[in-house]
Design a protein around this motif. Structure first.
Motif, PDB file in Angstrom:
ATOM      1  N   LEU A   1     -12.261   0.957   1.178  1.00 13.70           N
ATOM      2  CA  LEU A   1     -11.705   0.121   0.129  1.00 13.70           C
ATOM      3  C   LEU A   1     -12.723  -0.908  -0.334  1.00 13.70           C
ATOM      4  O   LEU A   1     -13.431  -1.506   0.476  1.00 13.70           O
ATOM      5  CB  LEU A   1     -10.455  -0.606   0.647  1.00 13.70           C
ATOM      6  CG  LEU A   1      -9.280   0.291   1.028  1.00 13.70           C
ATOM      7  CD1 LEU A   1      -8.298  -0.465   1.916  1.00 13.70           C
ATOM      8  CD2 LEU A   1      -8.586   0.801  -0.223  1.00 13.70           C
TER       9      LEU A   1
ATOM     10  N   PHE B   1      -7.990  -5.108  -4.871  1.00 15.95           N
ATOM     11  CA  PHE B   1      -8.565  -3.911  -4.281  1.00 15.95           C
ATOM     12  C   PHE B   1      -8.529  -2.727  -5.253  1.00 15.95           C
ATOM     13  O   PHE B   1      -7.647  -2.634  -6.112  1.00 15.95           O
ATOM     14  CB  PHE B   1      -7.791  -3.522  -3.017  1.00 15.95           C
ATOM     15  CG  PHE B   1      -8.145  -4.369  -1.825  1.00 15.95           C
ATOM     16  CD1 PHE B   1      -7.630  -5.649  -1.684  1.00 15.95           C
ATOM     17  CD2 PHE B   1      -9.001  -3.883  -0.841  1.00 15.95           C
ATOM     18  CE1 PHE B   1      -7.960  -6.435  -0.580  1.00 15.95           C
ATOM     19  CE2 PHE B   1      -9.336  -4.655   0.256  1.00 15.95           C
ATOM     20  CZ  PHE B   1      -8.819  -5.931   0.380  1.00 15.95           C
ATOM     21  N   GLY B   2      -9.481  -1.816  -5.050  1.00 11.52           N
ATOM     22  CA  GLY B   2      -9.483  -0.557  -5.755  1.00 11.52           C
ATOM     23  C   GLY B   2      -8.579   0.451  -5.064  1.00 11.52           C
ATOM     24  O   GLY B   2      -7.932   0.142  -4.067  1.00 11.52           O
ATOM     25  N   GLN B   3      -8.557   1.664  -5.602  1.00  8.83           N
ATOM     26  CA  GLN B   3      -7.681   2.709  -5.065  1.00  8.83           C
ATOM     27  C   GLN B   3      -8.263   3.378  -3.825  1.00  8.83           C
ATOM     28  O   GLN B   3      -7.585   4.141  -3.159  1.00  8.83           O
ATOM     29  CB  GLN B   3      -7.390   3.760  -6.143  1.00  8.83           C
ATOM     30  CG  GLN B   3      -8.479   4.812  -6.334  1.00  8.83           C
ATOM     31  CD  GLN B   3      -9.655   4.320  -7.160  1.00  8.83           C
ATOM     32  OE1 GLN B   3      -9.799   3.136  -7.440  1.00  8.83           O
ATOM     33  NE2 GLN B   3     -10.491   5.258  -7.573  1.00  8.83           N
ATOM     34  N   GLY B   4      -9.519   3.074  -3.521  1.00 11.20           N
ATOM     35  CA  GLY B   4     -10.133   3.592  -2.307  1.00 11.20           C
ATOM     36  C   GLY B   4     -10.815   4.935  -2.483  1.00 11.20           C
ATOM     37  O   GLY B   4     -10.550   5.674  -3.433  1.00 11.20           O
TER      38      GLY B   4
ATOM     39  N   ARG C   1     -11.335   8.276  -0.108  1.00 10.24           N
ATOM     40  CA  ARG C   1     -10.956   8.945   1.154  1.00 10.24           C
ATOM     41  C   ARG C   1     -12.136   9.807   1.591  1.00 10.24           C
ATOM     42  O   ARG C   1     -12.470  10.787   0.933  1.00 10.24           O
ATOM     43  CB  ARG C   1      -9.720   9.805   0.939  1.00 10.24           C
ATOM     44  CG  ARG C   1      -9.390  10.746   2.094  1.00 10.24           C
ATOM     45  CD  ARG C   1      -8.982  10.004   3.343  1.00 10.24           C
ATOM     46  NE  ARG C   1      -7.755   9.251   3.152  1.00 10.24           N
ATOM     47  CZ  ARG C   1      -7.233   8.443   4.060  1.00 10.24           C
ATOM     48  NH1 ARG C   1      -7.836   8.269   5.212  1.00 10.24           N
ATOM     49  NH2 ARG C   1      -6.117   7.800   3.815  1.00 10.24           N
TER      50      ARG C   1
ATOM     51  N   GLN D   1     -13.219   2.651  -8.040  1.00 15.80           N
ATOM     52  CA  GLN D   1     -14.057   3.235  -6.995  1.00 15.80           C
ATOM     53  C   GLN D   1     -14.263   4.716  -7.277  1.00 15.80           C
ATOM     54  O   GLN D   1     -13.383   5.396  -7.798  1.00 15.80           O
ATOM     55  CB  GLN D   1     -13.387   3.080  -5.623  1.00 15.80           C
ATOM     56  CG  GLN D   1     -13.294   1.650  -5.151  1.00 15.80           C
ATOM     57  CD  GLN D   1     -12.776   1.561  -3.733  1.00 15.80           C
ATOM     58  OE1 GLN D   1     -11.712   0.984  -3.479  1.00 15.80           O
ATOM     59  NE2 GLN D   1     -13.530   2.125  -2.787  1.00 15.80           N
TER      60      GLN D   1
ATOM     61  N   LEU E   1     -10.315   5.692   4.930  1.00 18.11           N
ATOM     62  CA  LEU E   1     -10.201   5.250   3.541  1.00 18.11           C
ATOM     63  C   LEU E   1     -11.104   4.032   3.384  1.00 18.11           C
ATOM     64  O   LEU E   1     -10.968   3.054   4.135  1.00 18.11           O
ATOM     65  CB  LEU E   1      -8.757   4.878   3.221  1.00 18.11           C
ATOM     66  CG  LEU E   1      -8.448   4.433   1.784  1.00 18.11           C
ATOM     67  CD1 LEU E   1      -8.645   5.582   0.790  1.00 18.11           C
ATOM     68  CD2 LEU E   1      -7.022   3.878   1.695  1.00 18.11           C
TER      69      LEU E   1
ATOM     70  N   GLY F   1      -1.959   6.708   1.139  1.00 20.78           N
ATOM     71  CA  GLY F   1      -3.255   7.201   0.700  1.00 20.78           C
ATOM     72  C   GLY F   1      -3.862   6.438  -0.460  1.00 20.78           C
ATOM     73  O   GLY F   1      -4.887   6.865  -1.006  1.00 20.78           O
ATOM     74  N   LYS F   2      -3.258   5.333  -0.828  1.00 20.96           N
ATOM     75  CA  LYS F   2      -3.727   4.569  -1.991  1.00 20.96           C
ATOM     76  C   LYS F   2      -4.355   3.245  -1.571  1.00 20.96           C
ATOM     77  O   LYS F   2      -4.380   2.890  -0.395  1.00 20.96           O
ATOM     78  CB  LYS F   2      -2.550   4.304  -2.951  1.00 20.96           C
ATOM     79  CG  LYS F   2      -1.838   5.551  -3.417  1.00 20.96           C
ATOM     80  CD  LYS F   2      -2.719   6.442  -4.240  1.00 20.96           C
ATOM     81  CE  LYS F   2      -1.945   7.625  -4.798  1.00 20.96           C
ATOM     82  NZ  LYS F   2      -2.831   8.548  -5.568  1.00 20.96           N
ATOM     83  N   GLY F   3      -4.855   2.524  -2.583  1.00 19.13           N
ATOM     84  CA  GLY F   3      -5.424   1.215  -2.322  1.00 19.13           C
ATOM     85  C   GLY F   3      -4.351   0.159  -2.148  1.00 19.13           C
ATOM     86  O   GLY F   3      -3.161   0.464  -2.065  1.00 19.13           O
TER      87      GLY F   3
ATOM     88  N   GLN G   1       0.846  -1.190   0.000  1.00 25.26           N
ATOM     89  CA  GLN G   1       0.000   0.000   0.000  1.00 25.26           C
ATOM     90  C   GLN G   1       0.885   1.244   0.000  1.00 25.26           C
ATOM     91  O   GLN G   1       1.658   1.456   0.935  1.00 25.26           O
ATOM     92  CB  GLN G   1      -0.945   0.016   1.207  1.00 25.26           C
ATOM     93  CG  GLN G   1      -1.939   1.170   1.174  1.00 25.26           C
ATOM     94  CD  GLN G   1      -2.970   1.099   2.277  1.00 25.26           C
ATOM     95  OE1 GLN G   1      -2.687   0.642   3.383  1.00 25.26           O
ATOM     96  NE2 GLN G   1      -4.194   1.551   1.989  1.00 25.26           N
TER      97      GLN G   1
END
Lengths: 115, 110
Positions: free
Chosen positions: B90, B101-104, B106, B6, B88, A41-43, A38
């Motif tokens: 996810l 997983f996606g990038q989320g 925030r 996402q 975050l 701040g990312k997935g 990770q």
């Protein structure tokens, strides 16, 4: 209840060094274990999935090992590079009835590779 | 091939408001799961959906709900937002044993 622990919480190494990240779990009856990366701040990016029947799994400079009986997995990174700087998380699945599936994560190890 | 996507990427909401987060799984993946990750912690399981049915729910209050659509995309809804919901979020999809997983998203609650 499955608990996953990752020690250390943070690790700083000079570029080029080989390193090992640790992951331990309390319930050894697992089907597999997955390592993720990770960036801030990312997935999550999947690195390796190691099945319970396997002892090792390799991808490029990464090698994951699994010892179910001792409840431990390690992620070995060879010849570390500054681009490897990230948080590394391990996760084990819990399968319940009716096809339920969830991952239990450790808190991660934050790796910094110093140029 | 597109990975898990996402939307939105970032969101700021006020306490008490409602929010909807969206997730599109990898093509062919029928299972979608949602996780919440607060700073410094590992992701915590919220929901899993498979073939449009809820298959699992984590230890989250009823203010959290989700659904999955016929095209396997999913929404996570959170009502009556609290400051502690800032995190975050996810989304993960899976076909077999490996989760992607996606990038989320925030979410910041002010």
């Amino acid at each position: 209840k499955q608990e996953v622990t990752q020690i250390p919480a943070a690790l700083s190494v000079p570029e080029g060094e080989n390193l090992v990240l640790n992951c331990s779990f309390t319930d050894s009856a697992i089907y597999n274990l997955q390592w993720f990366r990770q960036d801030p701040g990312k997935g999550l990016t999947s690195l390796l999935l190691i099945q319970s029947s396997q002892r090792e799994q390799t991808s490029g400079r990464l090698n994951a090992s699994l010892d179910k009986s001792s409840g431990r997995s390690t992620l070995y990174i060879a010849a570390s590079q500054p681009g490897d700087s990230a948080t590394y998380l391990c996760a084990v699945p819990i399968y319940s009835g009716a096809g339920s599936y969830q991952l239990t994560f450790g808190k991660g190890t934050k790796l910094s590779v110093i140029p | 091939d597109a990975g898990v996507t996402q939307s939105p990427t970032h969101l700021i909401k006020t306490r008490g408001q409602h929010v909807t987060l969206r997730c599109s799984p990898i093509s062919g993946h029928k299972s979608v799961s949602w996780y919440q990750q607060v700073l410094g912690q590992g992701p915590q399981f919220i929901f899993q959906y498979y073939e449009k049915e809820e298959r699992g729910r984590g230890n989250f209050p009823d203010r959290f709900s989700a659904r999955q659509f016929p095209n396997y995309s999913s929404e996570l809804n959170v009502n009556a937002l609290l400051l502690g919901d800032s995190a975050l979020y996810l989304c993960a999809s899976s076909l077999g044993q490996e989760a992607f997983f996606g990038q989320g998203t925030r979410l910041t609650v002010v």
